[in-house]
Design a protein around this motif. Structure first.
Motif, mmCIF file in Angstrom:
data_model
loop_
_atom_site.group_PDB
_atom_site.id
_atom_site.type_symbol
_atom_site.label_atom_id
_atom_site.label_comp_id
_atom_site.label_asym_id
_atom_site.label_seq_id
_atom_site.Cartn_x
_atom_site.Cartn_y
_atom_site.Cartn_z
ATOM 1 N N SER A 36 0.834 -1.213 0.000
ATOM 2 C CA SER A 36 0.000 0.000 0.000
ATOM 3 C C SER A 36 0.865 1.258 0.000
ATOM 4 O O SER A 36 0.596 2.212 -0.726
ATOM 5 C CB SER A 36 -0.896 0.053 1.242
ATOM 6 N N LEU A 37 1.902 1.252 0.852
ATOM 7 C CA LEU A 37 2.757 2.439 0.945
ATOM 8 C C LEU A 37 3.335 2.762 -0.427
ATOM 9 O O LEU A 37 3.344 3.913 -0.861
ATOM 10 C CB LEU A 37 3.886 2.215 1.968
ATOM 11 N N THR A 38 3.792 1.733 -1.139
ATOM 12 C CA THR A 38 4.387 1.947 -2.457
ATOM 13 C C THR A 38 3.338 2.373 -3.473
ATOM 14 O O THR A 38 3.488 3.370 -4.169
ATOM 15 C CB THR A 38 5.048 0.633 -2.962
ATOM 16 N N ARG A 39 2.243 1.625 -3.514
ATOM 17 C CA ARG A 39 1.242 1.874 -4.549
ATOM 18 C C ARG A 39 0.633 3.277 -4.428
ATOM 19 O O ARG A 39 0.397 3.950 -5.417
ATOM 20 C CB ARG A 39 0.142 0.826 -4.483
ATOM 21 N N PHE A 40 0.391 3.706 -3.182
ATOM 22 C CA PHE A 40 -0.306 4.987 -3.016
ATOM 23 C C PHE A 40 0.643 6.137 -2.669
ATOM 24 O O PHE A 40 0.195 7.245 -2.375
ATOM 25 C CB PHE A 40 -1.424 4.854 -1.981
ATOM 26 N N ARG B 76 4.469 8.035 2.584
ATOM 27 C CA ARG B 76 5.878 8.122 2.963
ATOM 28 C C ARG B 76 6.303 7.030 3.943
ATOM 29 O O ARG B 76 7.328 6.401 3.795
ATOM 30 C CB ARG B 76 6.197 9.496 3.549
ATOM 31 N N SER B 77 5.507 6.834 5.001
ATOM 32 C CA SER B 77 5.834 5.802 5.989
ATOM 33 C C SER B 77 4.542 5.393 6.656
ATOM 34 O O SER B 77 3.537 6.100 6.549
ATOM 35 C CB SER B 77 6.788 6.373 7.044
ATOM 36 N N SER B 78 4.580 4.278 7.379
ATOM 37 C CA SER B 78 3.322 3.846 8.001
ATOM 38 C C SER B 78 2.900 4.859 9.068
ATOM 39 O O SER B 78 1.709 5.128 9.224
ATOM 40 C CB SER B 78 3.448 2.437 8.570
#
Ligand SMILES: Nc1ncnc2c1ncn2[C@@H]1O[C@H](COP(=O)(O)OP(=O)(O)O)[C@@H](O)[C@H]1O
Ligand SMILES: [Mg+2]
Length: 401
Positions: free
Chosen positions: A335-339, A342-344
């Motif tokens: 999710s972090l990559t796709r959207f 920056r960080s969780s």
């Protein structure tokens, strides 16, 4: 000869009553009982558009039909404490003026502060209002006028040996204008009233839950009624029945409407209303029209949603994309990559900011969040996932875990 245009059996403007109102039997009984019991106090709270105002208004109607006195003051638009006092005074004069001919003059003489009197052409009543200068007077003076107004209603009820039910709608607004101090002040003003009963109704559950907590002003003062969704099966059957009675074949439309637009009552009724219109025009069963009816409303809200979207920061927009797609957890690596989050930690903080802004809320979905407005969710899916090269997902209900 004029052709009668069949009325739409679903209403979304203002509060609903009679056959436009369904369910809520237990809640109605509880609020009606409160309105009739001297000194009783209850808070009714739940999300926006769930049906609080319709519910308390229906309870007032029932109280009046039984010969009781009850009225609602709408605090949703006030900007000062003086405005709150004025809203209550105006609502009291209107409602009690219908019941007792001398109510307005009685109110004014007991109030003991200067008011102006204006005839209301619509009702023929003489309506009192507090001096406008009070709006810019000291906070103390404004609070004194609020306490005096409430004391006056109490005195009227006492002298007439009856109970007056007073509903303060969107009462959490007092917090906005005076924080915790204002809450304590309101508590002080109402706690000893034994001839008035109070129903405090409000949205913004997180704010209200805090106001009721230990050490806070309303702790232990009020009974509580948390207003949740109407039972899905009941609402679905009611929608089908309303359609059928108004000569539109439902064929199970109600269940789909509730699944797509729930859980807020107004959103559901809004889709039912549009669906009915479409089905009447196309002469096809309503069930065939639900999805398009939902998208009609998304299109109708386009300008408002677009301006909300434009007012958000890119990280906020990215979190909304992830919540709209709702394919997996918000903070997974994927999710972090796709959207582009920056960080969780950043994603979670942004989600919290969106909750405070009233756009998201916590929910047992894949991301842990859902939209306040189901049409916003769909708009983001239709208009913004393409920015990331993602296809628009098919229309469907929010998946709960
Ligand atoms: N009991 C109900 N039965 C049918 N429709 C309802 C009911 N309660 C609410 N609604 C629908 O929701 C809309 C908004 O309701 P309202 O009482 O103003 O909600 P709230 O005060 O919680 O924001 C109404 O206009 C109506 O369309
Ligand atoms: Mg309301």
């Amino acid at each position: 000869m004029t052709l009668a245009v069949p009325v739409n059996p679903f209403r979304i403007h203002g509060v609903v009553s009679d056959s436009y109102f369904t369910d809520r039997g237990a809640e109605l009984r509880r609020i009606s009982a409160t309105l009739a019991e001297p000194g009783a106090k209850i808070v009714v709270y739940g999300p926006r558009r769930m049906g609080k105002t319709s519910l308390v208004t229906e309870a007032i109607r029932r109280a009046e039909r039984r010969g009781g006195a009850a009225f609602l003051a709408d605090l949703s638009t006030v900007s000062t404490v003086a405005d709150i006092a004025n809203r209550i005074l105006d609502a009291a004069a209107r409602a009690l003026g219908r019941k007792w001919k001398d109510a307005a003059s009685d109110l004014v003489s007991r109030l003991g502060v200067s008011v102006s009197l204006t005839p209301d052409p619509a009702t023929g009543l003489i309506l009192p209002s507090l001096d406008v200068a009070l709006r810019s007077a000291s906070l103390d003076a404004q609070r004194a006028s609020l306490a005096a107004t409430l004391d006056t209603v109490e005195a009227m009820a006492k002298s007439r040996k009856t109970t007056i039910g007073l509903v303060l709608d969107e009462f959490q607004e007092i917090h906005r204008y005076g924080g915790e101090d204002a809450e304590w002040h309101l508590r002080g003003a109402i706690q000893h009233h034994s001839h008035v009963s109070y129903v405090l109704a409000g949205s913004e559950a997180h704010l209200i839950e805090r106001m009721l907590g230990k050490g806070r002003a309303f702790y232990g003062l009020l009974d509580q009624l948390a207003l949740g969704p109407i039972d899905s099966a009941h609402l679905a059957a009611w929608i089908d029945d309303r359609m059928t009675r108004h000569t539109v074949k439902a064929k199970g439309a109600g269940a789909r409407v509730v699944a797509l637009a729930g859980p807020r009552t107004r959103d559901v009724v809004q889709v039912a209303r549009r669906c009915f219109e479409r089905a009447r025009a196309t002469r096809s069963p309503a069930a065939n029209e639900v999805d398009q009816a939902f998208d009609d409303i998304v299109a109708e809200q386009d300008a408002a949603i677009r301006s909300a979207w434009d007012g958000l920061t890119p990280p906020q927009q990215n979190v909304l994309r992830a919540v709209s797609a709702s394919s997996e957890g918000l903070t997974t690596h994927e999710s972090l990559t796709r959207f582009g989050l920056r960080s969780s930690g950043a994603a979670t903080n942004t989600a919290v900011a969106l909750i405070d802004a009233g756009i998201l809320e916590k929910a047992p979905t894949a991301t842990g969040y859902t939209y306040d407005n189901p049409f916003f969710r769909r708009w983001v899916a239709v208009h913004t996932l393409g920015d990331l090269g993602l296809p628009t997902p098919p229309i469907g209900p929010v998946k709960m875990r």
